[in-house]
Design an enzyme around this catalytic site. Sequence first.
Site, short mmCIF file in Angstrom:
data_model
loop_
_atom_site.label_atom_id
_atom_site.label_comp_id
_atom_site.label_asym_id
_atom_site.label_seq_id
_atom_site.Cartn_x
_atom_site.Cartn_y
_atom_site.Cartn_z
N GLU A 33 125.45 49.48 25.44
CA GLU A 33 125.80 48.54 26.06
C GLU A 33 127.54 48.86 25.12
OE1 GLU A 33 125.26 44.27 25.49
OE2 GLU A 33 127.44 44.00 26.47
N ARG A 259 110.79 49.94 18.41
CA ARG A 259 112.04 49.83 17.66
C ARG A 259 111.52 51.12 16.78
NH1 ARG A 259 115.50 46.26 20.15
NH2 ARG A 259 117.74 46.40 18.77
N LYS A 269 123.69 44.03 16.98
CA LYS A 269 124.84 44.68 16.88
C LYS A 269 126.04 43.90 16.51
CE LYS A 269 124.36 46.85 20.74
NZ LYS A 269 125.02 47.58 21.84
P1 ATP Z 1 121.80 44.61 20.14
O1 ATP Z 1 121.55 44.29 19.50
O2 ATP Z 1 122.24 43.59 21.04
O3 ATP Z 1 120.38 44.23 20.61
P2 ATP Z 1 121.18 47.22 20.93
O4 ATP Z 1 120.76 47.29 19.41
O5 ATP Z 1 119.76 46.65 22.30
O6 ATP Z 1 121.78 45.87 20.93
P3 ATP Z 1 121.89 48.33 23.56
O7 ATP Z 1 123.65 49.06 23.32
O8 ATP Z 1 121.55 47.55 24.42
O9 ATP Z 1 121.60 48.14 22.18
O10 ATP Z 1 120.75 49.42 22.83
C1 ATP Z 1 120.97 50.78 23.84
C2 ATP Z 1 119.30 50.77 23.80
O11 ATP Z 1 119.37 52.11 21.90
C3 ATP Z 1 118.72 50.77 24.57
O12 ATP Z 1 117.20 51.26 24.89
C4 ATP Z 1 117.55 50.00 23.03
O13 ATP Z 1 116.22 49.44 23.62
C5 ATP Z 1 117.69 51.01 22.20
N1 ATP Z 1 117.78 50.72 20.56
C6 ATP Z 1 118.23 49.79 20.23
N2 ATP Z 1 118.13 49.78 19.04
C7 ATP Z 1 116.88 50.45 18.75
C8 ATP Z 1 116.21 50.41 17.28
N3 ATP Z 1 116.08 49.79 16.55
N4 ATP Z 1 115.34 51.77 17.63
C9 ATP Z 1 115.20 52.34 18.66
N5 ATP Z 1 116.18 51.77 19.83
C10 ATP Z 1 116.94 51.20 19.70
#
Ligand code: ATP
Length: 546
Positions: A33, A259, A269
């Site tokens: 996003e 994650r 974020k």
């Molecule tokens: P928020 O902080 O709002 O939860 P987000 O980190 O999920 O947001 P996105 O932009 O939706 O933000 O993330 C893009 C992709 O990165 C998603 O598919 C998410 O699963 C992956 N992602 C985000 N954080 C992690 C993490 N810590 N480890 C692995 N993958 C991640």
Amino acid sequence: MSKDLNDFIRSRIRADLDEGDLSDGIVTRFPPEPNGFLHIGHAKSICLNFGVTEEFGGSTYLRFDDTNPRKESENFVESIKSDVRWLGFDWKDKLTFASDYFDQLYSYAEQLINDGKAYVCSLTTDEIRNTRGTLLEPGSDSPYRDRSSEENLSLFRDMKAGKCEEGEHVLRAKIDMSSPNMNMRDPVLYRVIHASHHRTGDDWCIYPMYDFTHCICDALEGITHSLCTLEFENHRPLYDWVLENIDINYHPPQIEFSRLGLEYAVMSKRVITELVNRGYVEGWDDPRLYTIAGLRRRGVPSESIRNFCRRIGISKQDNLVETEYLDFCVREELEQDAPRGMAVIDPLRVIITNFDEEDEVLTAAWHPKNPELGNRHLTFGREIYIERADFEEIPPKKYKRLSPGAIVRLRYAYIIRCDEVIKDGNGEVVEIRATYFPDSKSGADTSGLKPKGVIHFISAANSIAAEIRCYEHLFISKVPNGDRLENELNPESVRIYSGLIERALFESDAKSFQFERNGYFFRDESTSRLVFNRTVTLRDKWKPTT
Ligand code: ATP
Ligand code: MG
């Protein structure tokens, strides 16, 4: 690191390829996003999604999930693209936006309405939340649940036409208010947002929710493996429900992995945005953040991030990785390539009282194990600087550096002896007077002297002033609480020094250096001033088992 990777996702891909219905290879996507910069957690997902198509053949979409115009911007889109590229991945022509599909998404929503599977609900946001029930109790049906398809369609079109206030109506899926899975209790599919979108401008004032958008985009792009993090596991029934209830001929499988959690880092974020907006850090690329831009500005090579992601692997296990693991991967890269040089971070002046000539030119290798990098020149002269930490007026036992009356070797140069200590009015040492031993030159030492230690130095004539920034963890605790940031910050997360570097370093094209005895440092490219950020200290406290 060329060993084939093996994890449950790669096993599954191998099995799917063996079954033979994937003649064009596999298709994955990374769906950020654009509401912030990418961080090291995203790097894990990027390395997985782009990594598997590099390994098995196929393509990876970079698809922006731009369904909330209030929080998203073109600036974030650009930062994400440049970070993915910097990490070493290429989406080729597969750059898409959820907003590319707004028309299709809208017609699928009308289709659900026509089929009696979605309805316009006029409860307020709070009322919707309060009638959702709990994990133990079912929710209750909305009083608007039984509106006719005609009424729903007409209201939905009003929403689209801009005739409704935000929060006045939403479109909800008609599934099951008593489902044990809260995500299935008539989830919201569309809401009204009166805000300009960075791509579609004012074309729309209704925006689809993630759960409705994501699965349809996956299907339209022919994603063969929709890889996402575990928090989406209980959204999977909704992912499947949407695709089963619209007229679409392809249904990708969603596969979840855990994650990345990293000690002393925040990955949310929302929390990073707060750190930036409240001025707790310099910006999204602050070197103390584990954002990709921050890591880059700190001097972390992209190879080391890829190696780190490879080593931590993919599983369904919750994990909290030590920052030392990442540091290890960083040193591993820098050790091979970074030229060596001397920098004095916190300078103390030394006058060599028996040296009266012009500065003497000395030669030193840029790298001890990499002769291809060649040599550099440095000088020794009457006025030199040593590290304040390399002098003790009252030395502890077995002290190996400089103290009154003691001798020490200056790296690449001569042995000196401290004869006199000059202090200012506050009793602080401001200068050392020393003698050098002309027959003790490094490599041609006939003095017979046996100093216990070697310290680095820079001659005044060969020095360039530089700001040197040494970073520590931004947070005090390993798992910082994002809801009380002000209590979590480490007041000593950055120390800024007015230091000196060898002229040769200043003139070199390299960006990363090992400052001998001090660590790896990186020339900060975000400023025209001469600033070096400490990437990592020299010593490993830690070794990986794999
Ligand atoms: P928020 O902080 O709002 O939860 P987000 O980190 O999920 O947001 P996105 O932009 O939706 O933000 O993330 C893009 C992709 O990165 C998603 O598919 C998410 O699963 C992956 N992602 C985000 N954080 C992690 C993490 N810590 N480890 C692995 N993958 C991640
Ligand atoms: Mg997300």
